[in-house]
Each structure stands twice: as structure tokens, then as C-alpha cells.
Design a protein around this motif. Structure first.
Motif, PDB file in Angstrom:
ATOM      1  N   ASP A   1       6.643  -0.986   0.682  1.00  0.00           N
ATOM      2  CA  ASP A   1       5.909  -0.112  -0.220  1.00  0.00           C
ATOM      3  C   ASP A   1       4.471  -0.604  -0.387  1.00  0.00           C
ATOM      4  N   TYR A   2       4.301  -1.915  -0.497  1.00  0.00           N
ATOM      5  CA  TYR A   2       2.957  -2.486  -0.612  1.00  0.00           C
ATOM      6  C   TYR A   2       2.152  -2.235   0.666  1.00  0.00           C
TER       7      TYR A   2
ATOM      8  N   ALA B   1       2.599   0.117   2.907  1.00  0.00           N
ATOM      9  CA  ALA B   1       2.328   1.547   3.052  1.00  0.00           C
ATOM     10  C   ALA B   1       1.222   2.022   2.120  1.00  0.00           C
ATOM     11  N   SER B   2       1.095   1.426   0.967  1.00  0.00           N
ATOM     12  CA  SER B   2       0.079   1.859   0.005  1.00  0.00           C
ATOM     13  C   SER B   2      -1.270   1.184   0.220  1.00  0.00           C
ATOM     14  N   ASN B   3      -1.345   0.212   1.118  1.00  0.00           N
ATOM     15  CA  ASN B   3      -2.597  -0.480   1.427  1.00  0.00           C
ATOM     16  C   ASN B   3      -2.835  -0.427   2.929  1.00  0.00           C
TER      17      ASN B   3
END
Length: 87
Positions: free
Chosen positions: A65-66, A68-70
Motif C-alpha cells: 500500500d505504501y 502503491a501510494s508513493n
């Protein structure tokens, strides 16, 4: 075995948030390295359960998730780091 409050209860670990990210953005700490679910108590099954819970239930969801969001910069074979690693 007699169990009582002792110095090992406060040996702790790295501070992490609910996603097991430390105070350094992008650095995650799982298992006994962090100071989360089971606290600083490192007696027997507690230490084992910390590693199992983090590795099986938490990190597989929080790290992707980290990432994918960065968005990460694209790296090509013309980058100097690639040439250094290749040689």
C-alpha cells in the motif's frame, strides 16, 4: 518460572505507527524490532507471536500500500548506479 516486572519489559524497540512504519518514512519494522502489538514484553511465545502477526497479517498489506501510494522514479540502464552494480 516466576514472572515479575523486570528491566526486559522496557527494552522496547523502534516506534511504529499502525502500519508498522517507523519515524523514518518508508522504513518498516516487523517482529521484535518494533514496539507495537505485544509491547516490550519479550517472554517466550510473545516474541514469536509478534513476528508471526507482523509478517503474516500486517506487512503484506501495509508495505505494498505504501509503495502503491508513493510512485517510484523509473530507473534505466543508463543510470550511473546500474553501471556501478554491473561492474
Amino acid at each position: 518460572m516466576r514472572i515479575y516486572p523486570a528491566p526486559h519489559y522496557t527494552m522496547g524497540g523502534l516506534w511504529v505507527d499502525y502500519h508498522l512504519m517507523t519515524t523514518i518514512t518508508g522504513l518498516f519494522a516487523g517482529g521484535e524490532a518494533n514496539f507495537s502489538d505485544h509491547g516490550a514484553n519479550r517472554l517466550g511465545a510473545s516474541a514469536l507471536m509478534q513476528g508471526l502477526a507482523d509478517g503474516y497479517f500486517i506487512l503484506p498489506y501495509t508495505v505494498p500500500d505504501y509503495i502503491a501510494s508513493n510512485p517510484l522514479e523509473a530507473v534505466s540502464v543508463s543510470h550511473p548506479a546500474f553501471a556501478a552494480a554491473e561492474s
